[in-house]
Design an enzyme around this catalytic site. Sequence first.
Site, PDB file in Angstrom:
ATOM      1  N   CYS A  75       0.765  -1.246   0.000  1.00 48.09           N
ATOM      2  CA  CYS A  75       0.000   0.000   0.000  1.00 48.09           C
ATOM      3  C   CYS A  75       0.800   1.304   0.000  1.00 48.09           C
ATOM      4  CB  CYS A  75      -0.929  -0.047   1.209  1.00 48.09           C
ATOM      5  SG  CYS A  75      -1.661   1.510   1.660  1.00 48.09           S
ATOM      6  N   HIS A 132      -2.202   6.992   5.130  1.00 48.26           N
ATOM      7  CA  HIS A 132      -1.191   5.942   5.289  1.00 48.26           C
ATOM      8  C   HIS A 132       0.194   6.346   4.810  1.00 48.26           C
ATOM      9  CE1 HIS A 132      -1.078   1.264   5.721  1.00 48.26           C
ATOM     10  NE2 HIS A 132      -0.899   1.898   6.858  1.00 48.26           N
TER      11      HIS A 132
END
Length: 472
Positions: A75, A132
Amino acid sequence: MKCPLAVTLGVLMAGADVSAEPNDEIQSPHIIHIVADDLGWNDVGFHGSDIRTPNIDRLASESVILNRFYVTPICSPTRAGVLTGLYPFRFGMWGGVVSPTKRHGLPPELETIPERLSKLGYEHRAMFGKWHLGLASTLFHPLRHGMTEFYGHYNGAIDYFRRERFAELDWHRDHDSVQEEGYSTDLIGDAVVDFIDRNANGGPVYAYVAFNAPHSPLQAKRSDLDAYGFDPDGKLAPNTDRKIAKRENALNYGDRGKGNSIRQTFAAMTTAMDRQIGRILDAIDRNGMRENTLVVFHSDNGADPKHGGSNEPLRGNKFTTWEGGVRVVAVMRWPAVLPAAAKFDSVASYVDLWPTMVAAAGGSPPGQLDGVNLLPWLTGKAPRQERMILLDASTVVSDRWKWKDGELFDLQRDPNETQSVEDPDRDVVRGLEESSKRFASLVGPAFESQLPVPERWPPRDWKLPEESPSIR
């Protein structure tokens, strides 16, 4: 059912300049960039999946499908490369996600897409969903990287109903925590639609929409589970994130919203995301923005079958540089400029989105980016060129070849990597090896917060400690 794609983009107008821009008469487009989390190759209807994704399928039928679009196998690096146009190993964001206890994040000195767009007349630049890209301080906050609005969560893998991670609320509007009811996928969709409605007539807008769906924890709404045949009296799927809940001492983390199987839950979550994508597309249409809105949709990496996704028939999964881990669903729609129902079969990459979006807005990308502007190729104004894209220290991919861990694969003849080439051409191997050697020379250090490590972590409601670049 797979949708028919009538056009395959080929080599046109040999010798055209790859830096060519769109027609000068076209105004800067609205840009809506949608990223799914852990969506696999076989998790959308237009790839023949059993999962129902009518809105993504419709978007694909109106778009250029980037059939060979590559990302990183996990990710955070993909998201960092998307926003900067640089390979993330240049700034130490590699080999894992920016987890809640890490001190590093997206370096402030790197110019992101929204920061460049701010210089090109984009006054409204919003980020929705999963960030993130740094959790140690406000130095890594989306509002410090060119966004004018933020609504969503800093971490990955939040509980969809409670919006908690490490037993602390991780749901924010700008810098403030938000206590509200709802399912996170729906809340993100609501916020994006509101942003479009509010700003449709105020000049070009930019929205980076990063759904946390369908990433674990596997949690779906009852109505979506029912659509996939949920039996309330049957056995429920296990909580695949039980270890996370135990480690973080997070009571009831990920428990709510289980279907009868992991795949059923994952499918229901994906359909819920698809519904919100449909609402976003409808808002674009309702506000008269359709013709001059660039919509980009892709996944951040391949699926993890342990959590319900599927990359079939591609080999491999998330965390690997086999095709199933790094070749993802991706489409690009801009009716005023790009053809519909077309397929681009040359390699493209996550780092190409920065220069492509900035070029669409009328800007000139700096020369030091790792990505390239795709528009001349997608519009047929320039011939496709042979490229080699670095996927990790030992993996390089081009239109035909893939060099992985000392083995050569012919992706034209064997797109699913079933067998390496037994007697490879030494010139081909030499060229790929030389490209792979670039990796070591490009690796740079991570950018870390200089604040002292706090005694208590995470902070209450994930209120990030303030850090200014001036103290460095």
